[in-house]
Motif scaffolding. Structure first.
Motif, PDB file in Angstrom:
ATOM      1  N   VAL A 195       0.840  -1.198   0.000  1.00 28.17           N
ATOM      2  CA  VAL A 195       0.000   0.000   0.000  1.00 28.17           C
ATOM      3  C   VAL A 195       0.873   1.245   0.000  1.00 28.17           C
ATOM      4  O   VAL A 195       0.658   2.180  -0.783  1.00 28.17           O
ATOM      5  CB  VAL A 195      -0.943   0.005   1.223  1.00 28.17           C
ATOM      6  CG1 VAL A 195      -1.693   1.334   1.310  1.00 28.17           C
ATOM      7  CG2 VAL A 195      -1.938  -1.145   1.132  1.00 28.17           C
ATOM      8  N   GLU A 199       1.315   4.262  -2.869  1.00 28.70           N
ATOM      9  CA  GLU A 199       1.102   5.677  -2.546  1.00 28.70           C
ATOM     10  C   GLU A 199       2.298   6.510  -2.999  1.00 28.70           C
ATOM     11  O   GLU A 199       2.153   7.668  -3.401  1.00 28.70           O
ATOM     12  CB  GLU A 199       0.893   5.860  -1.037  1.00 28.70           C
ATOM     13  CG  GLU A 199      -0.312   5.150  -0.455  1.00 28.70           C
ATOM     14  CD  GLU A 199      -1.628   5.822  -0.792  1.00 28.70           C
ATOM     15  OE1 GLU A 199      -1.592   6.926  -1.352  1.00 28.70           O
ATOM     16  OE2 GLU A 199      -2.687   5.237  -0.501  1.00 28.70           O
ATOM     17  N   GLU A 265      -9.199   3.471   3.457  1.00 27.53           N
ATOM     18  CA  GLU A 265      -9.016   2.924   2.113  1.00 27.53           C
ATOM     19  C   GLU A 265     -10.333   2.416   1.525  1.00 27.53           C
ATOM     20  O   GLU A 265     -10.582   2.552   0.324  1.00 27.53           O
ATOM     21  CB  GLU A 265      -7.987   1.791   2.142  1.00 27.53           C
ATOM     22  CG  GLU A 265      -6.582   2.215   2.567  1.00 27.53           C
ATOM     23  CD  GLU A 265      -5.892   3.118   1.550  1.00 27.53           C
ATOM     24  OE1 GLU A 265      -6.407   3.273   0.417  1.00 27.53           O
ATOM     25  OE2 GLU A 265      -4.832   3.679   1.880  1.00 27.53           O
ATOM     26  N   GLY A 268     -12.547   5.696   0.877  1.00 27.95           N
ATOM     27  CA  GLY A 268     -11.936   6.731   0.055  1.00 27.95           C
ATOM     28  C   GLY A 268     -12.573   6.908  -1.316  1.00 27.95           C
ATOM     29  O   GLY A 268     -12.916   8.031  -1.705  1.00 27.95           O
ATOM     30  N   HIS A 295      -7.040   7.759  -7.295  1.00 27.04           N
ATOM     31  CA  HIS A 295      -7.406   7.222  -5.995  1.00 27.04           C
ATOM     32  C   HIS A 295      -8.626   6.320  -6.055  1.00 27.04           C
ATOM     33  O   HIS A 295      -8.698   5.322  -5.323  1.00 27.04           O
ATOM     34  CB  HIS A 295      -7.638   8.358  -4.994  1.00 27.04           C
ATOM     35  CG  HIS A 295      -6.400   8.710  -4.229  1.00 27.04           C
ATOM     36  ND1 HIS A 295      -5.323   9.315  -4.810  1.00 27.04           N
ATOM     37  CD2 HIS A 295      -6.075   8.504  -2.928  1.00 27.04           C
ATOM     38  CE1 HIS A 295      -4.380   9.486  -3.902  1.00 27.04           C
ATOM     39  NE2 HIS A 295      -4.807   9.009  -2.756  1.00 27.04           N
ATOM     40  N   ASP A 299      -7.524   2.903  -4.584  1.00 27.44           N
ATOM     41  CA  ASP A 299      -8.035   2.670  -3.237  1.00 27.44           C
ATOM     42  C   ASP A 299      -9.101   1.584  -3.197  1.00 27.44           C
ATOM     43  O   ASP A 299      -9.316   0.978  -2.137  1.00 27.44           O
ATOM     44  CB  ASP A 299      -8.581   3.967  -2.637  1.00 27.44           C
ATOM     45  CG  ASP A 299      -7.457   4.880  -2.151  1.00 27.44           C
ATOM     46  OD1 ASP A 299      -6.288   4.522  -2.380  1.00 27.44           O
ATOM     47  OD2 ASP A 299      -7.746   5.929  -1.564  1.00 27.44           O
ATOM     48  N   HIS A 302      -6.832  -1.156  -2.577  1.00 26.28           N
ATOM     49  CA  HIS A 302      -6.247  -1.047  -1.238  1.00 26.28           C
ATOM     50  C   HIS A 302      -7.266  -1.409  -0.151  1.00 26.28           C
ATOM     51  O   HIS A 302      -6.918  -2.028   0.856  1.00 26.28           O
ATOM     52  CB  HIS A 302      -5.730   0.370  -1.002  1.00 26.28           C
ATOM     53  CG  HIS A 302      -4.544   0.716  -1.836  1.00 26.28           C
ATOM     54  ND1 HIS A 302      -3.986   1.978  -1.851  1.00 26.28           N
ATOM     55  CD2 HIS A 302      -3.791  -0.034  -2.682  1.00 26.28           C
ATOM     56  CE1 HIS A 302      -2.959   1.997  -2.675  1.00 26.28           C
ATOM     57  NE2 HIS A 302      -2.832   0.787  -3.195  1.00 26.28           N
TER      58      HIS A 302
END
Length: 353
Positions: A195, A199, A265, A268, A295, A299, A302
């Motif tokens: 993760v 990022e 996560e 998000g 994202h 995400d 994630h």
């Protein structure tokens, strides 16, 4: 004797005094030799703690002052590629005392917002089911009034304000997470590392998430330096950052942190879809919305990793403390919703101006 009432201006003056202390050479020795140099600040600190977390809690000026002071201490845990003298007091005993004083009162107040006693009664099976149920609910929640405002009404002025506030975290994407990656190697640690690596764009600056956020700012001619819009950041958003600093700094809160990260996560993408919809309605360029698209895509993955490969295995490994995962999850959701509401209020104010 009645409690002293401080205005926002008084708190600003006290914060400036504290900012001067941060870079004072030999701070601890000077405070010990001449306590009067911190007396005004400490009086403001005591007053603010009572006003923010006491029986008549709710003073926004006090909340703002305390979270800004706490953040100024916490940020010393990260390196900002600036003047090295700014880190003179990063291990100051006096600063640690100030931090602990604020955190003790603040965290006690935060925990009163949740039914901790009920969470403590959950067994492992109940914790795991609660995580799955929460994950399903938060993955695609019903649109709230604030969500509809972002999607359907927010103007470009409001969008700029959202970017300004969002840059506070977006330009240092994932930095606080570094503190929980060290230690014994196992599957949980490996997932958290994956993760973190994503990022950070797999080590390529052009792919780092903060680079995408900077590109959005550049589209509007806005400042891309971290913390440029610090004065616009609501205390509710600062509280989320400070809470994150606390949980990553204290390994005893490892389960609580990972419960919170699981919510972050999982939930998000739903939040980012609101911002993306606003950008599309305003007919902004691809660069002005690229961060949200990235994202939403990453995400979603994630969130699944955090549930399946981090939170659920940790519940099995720590059965007596598994409830702390739910505490972290629920607390992150509560604080995140509070911060989201503050961002919307700020965006509306920007539009009125």
């Amino acid at each position: 004797m009645p409690a002293i009432q401080l205005t926002a201006t008084n708190y600003d003056q006290a914060e400036q005094q504290f900012t001067d202390l941060l870079e004072m050479e030999n701070l601890d020795q000077k405070v010990a030799a001449q306590p009067s140099i911190v007396s005004n600040f400490e009086n403001a600190l005591t007053t603010a703690i009572n006003a923010a977390y006491g029986e008549s809690a709710g003073d926004n000026s006090a909340h703002r002052f305390l979270q800004r002071v706490l953040y100024r201490i916490n940020r010393l845990k990260l390196f900002w590629y600036d003047d090295l003298r700014r880190y003179t007091n990063e291990r100051s005993a006096y600063l640690r005392t100030v931090r602990d004083q604020i955190e003790a009162a603040w965290q006690e107040w935060e925990l009163t917002q949740l039914d901790v006693a009920t969470l403590q009664q959950l067994n492992v099976a109940q914790v795991k089911q609660a995580l799955l149920d929460r994950g399903d609910a938060d993955l695609d929640p019903a649109l709230s009034e604030d969500s509809r405002y972002l999607r359907e009404q927010m103007s470009e002025a409001g969008y700029r304000r959202v970017l300004a506030i969002g840059s506070f975290d977006g330009l240092v994407e994932g930095s606080r997470m570094c503190a929980i990656l060290g230690g014994a190697a196992n599957e949980v640690q490996s997932t958290l590392t994956r993760v973190m690596i994503e990022e950070y764009g797999n080590g390529r600056l052009s792919r780092k998430h903060s680079t995408y956020f900077a590109q959005m700012l550049e589209e509007f001619g806005m400042n891309t330096e971290p913390e440029s819009y610090f004065d616009l950041v609501p205390w509710e958003v600062l509280a989320c950052a400070n809470h994150n600093f606390l949980l990553t700094d204290c390994k005893r809160h490892f389960l609580r942190y990972n419960g919170g990260l699981t919510y972050f996560e999982v939930a998000g993408p739903a939040a980012y879809r609101n911002y993306l919809a606003a950008a599309q309605r305003l007919e902004l360029s691809a660069a002005a919305m690229g961060y949200w698209e990235l994202h939403i895509r990453e995400d979603e993955r994630h969130g699944r990793w955090m549930l399946d490969d981090v939170a659920l295995p940790l519940a099995e490994k720590y059965p007596e403390n598994a409830w702390e995962l739910i505490l972290g999850y629920d607390q992150e959701r509560l604080m995140g919703e509070r911060a989201g509401g503050a961002i919307v209020r700020s965006a509306r104010e920007a539009e009125q101006k």
